[in-house]
Design an enzyme around this catalytic site. Structure first.
Site, PDB file in Angstrom:
ATOM      1  N   HIS A   9     -17.200 -25.822   5.900  1.00  0.00           N
ATOM      2  CA  HIS A   9     -16.174 -25.617   4.900  1.00  0.00           C
ATOM      3  C   HIS A   9     -15.439 -24.283   4.829  1.00  0.00           C
ATOM      4  O   HIS A   9     -14.453 -23.877   4.708  1.00  0.00           O
ATOM      5  CB  HIS A   9     -16.858 -26.057   3.524  1.00  0.00           C
ATOM      6  CG  HIS A   9     -15.971 -25.907   2.187  1.00  0.00           C
ATOM      7  ND1 HIS A   9     -15.434 -27.151   1.795  1.00  0.00           N
ATOM      8  CD2 HIS A   9     -15.605 -24.927   1.678  1.00  0.00           C
ATOM      9  CE1 HIS A   9     -14.672 -26.787   0.742  1.00  0.00           C
ATOM     10  NE2 HIS A   9     -14.711 -25.481   0.510  1.00  0.00           N
ATOM     11  N   GLU A  10     -16.483 -23.213   4.696  1.00  0.00           N
ATOM     12  CA  GLU A  10     -16.194 -21.676   4.866  1.00  0.00           C
ATOM     13  C   GLU A  10     -15.556 -21.464   5.821  1.00  0.00           C
ATOM     14  O   GLU A  10     -14.441 -20.822   5.982  1.00  0.00           O
ATOM     15  CB  GLU A  10     -17.301 -20.972   4.288  1.00  0.00           C
ATOM     16  CG  GLU A  10     -17.949 -21.293   2.860  1.00  0.00           C
ATOM     17  CD  GLU A  10     -16.957 -21.042   1.788  1.00  0.00           C
ATOM     18  OE1 GLU A  10     -15.776 -20.247   2.107  1.00  0.00           O
ATOM     19  OE2 GLU A  10     -16.963 -21.859   0.667  1.00  0.00           O
ATOM     20  N   HIS A  14     -11.609 -22.503   6.004  1.00  0.00           N
ATOM     21  CA  HIS A  14     -10.990 -21.563   5.350  1.00  0.00           C
ATOM     22  C   HIS A  14     -10.592 -20.543   6.034  1.00  0.00           C
ATOM     23  O   HIS A  14      -9.233 -19.951   6.002  1.00  0.00           O
ATOM     24  CB  HIS A  14     -11.696 -21.052   3.942  1.00  0.00           C
ATOM     25  CG  HIS A  14     -11.733 -22.129   3.061  1.00  0.00           C
ATOM     26  ND1 HIS A  14     -10.740 -23.128   2.613  1.00  0.00           N
ATOM     27  CD2 HIS A  14     -12.811 -22.545   2.051  1.00  0.00           C
ATOM     28  CE1 HIS A  14     -10.895 -23.890   1.575  1.00  0.00           C
ATOM     29  NE2 HIS A  14     -12.438 -23.681   1.371  1.00  0.00           N
TER      30      HIS A  14
END
Length: 226
Positions: free
Chosen positions: A22-23, A26
């Site tokens: 997820h990170e 980003h």
């Protein structure tokens, strides 16, 4: 204790992978749109150590798991993004915010598809692998849906800022420094206050459950598991 240790063993990989990807998503998309802040800090990486938050990634999920909580959640260190460095600004903001939840949906799809290869796994390890896949499937969907809520500082609020006209986007964006207080108020304090008057004000949890259940059914159908 054995049950708890088994529970930890089937949750730790799904949580770490979901949060790390997820990170990292980003960070990668921010770089693609021109902001190298995350790159300079080593966050454009799938190395979990670069993204793990000791409390949010390890202690919080662990405490929820050991306490028998029906709701398991966790988070990583937020990826720093200089939104002024994104080109174009609004599209970049939306795509950076969307990257995390979209990656979690992709991971959930991968886990659902992997259910079909369980017959190839040795019988002794099949239950453990199956539980890991099931937890990866459910946790990634929950993480995606939760982050899409339009509440600062979640990804959904940044997508909303990117979509709103400037006259509305600017004051909404100013709420982000108070985002954690807003989340605590909506998720914890409001339901507690409502219970004092016999009211069920836990509407966010109801929305999360309904949305995650519907999305799970859809992905299971798409992957031939329904």
């Amino acid at each position: 204790m054995n049950i708890s240790l088994y529970g930890i063993s089937v949750w730790i990989l799904p949580i770490i992978i979901a949060i790390t990807f997820h990170e990292a998503a980003h960070a990668y998309v921010a770089l693609r749109f021109g902001d190298d802040t995350a790159l300079k800090l080593g966050r454009v990486s799938f190395n979990p150590i670069r993204h793990i938050d000791p409390f949010g990634t390890i202690l919080l999920p662990g405490m929820l798991l050991l306490s028998g909580s029906p709701f398991l959640f966790g988070y990583a260190k937020p990826v720093p993004v200089n939104f002024r460095g994104l080109q174009p600004l609004r599209t970049g903001m939306i795509m950076v915010a969307l990257a995390g939840p979209a990656t979690n949906i992709a991971l959930a799809l991968a886990a659902a598809l992997a259910f079909h290869i369980l017959p190839l796994v040795p019988a002794d390890g099949a239950p453990w692998v199956a539980r890991n896949l099931l937890n990866a499937f459910s946790f990634n969907i929950l993480l995606a849906v939760f982050n899409m809520l339009p509440i600062p500082p979640l990804d959904g609020s940044r997508i909303l800022v990117g979509l709103l006209p400037g006259v509305l986007a600017r004051p909404f964006a100013r709420l982000e420094p108070y985002g954690m207080l807003i989340l605590i108020g909506i998720l914890i304090l409001l339901p507690l206050a409502g219970s004092q008057f016999g009211l069920n004000l836990d509407f966010v949890s109801r929305l999360l459950r309904a949305t995650t259940d519907s999305l799970q059914q859809l992905l299971l159908l798409l992957t031939g598991n329904a």
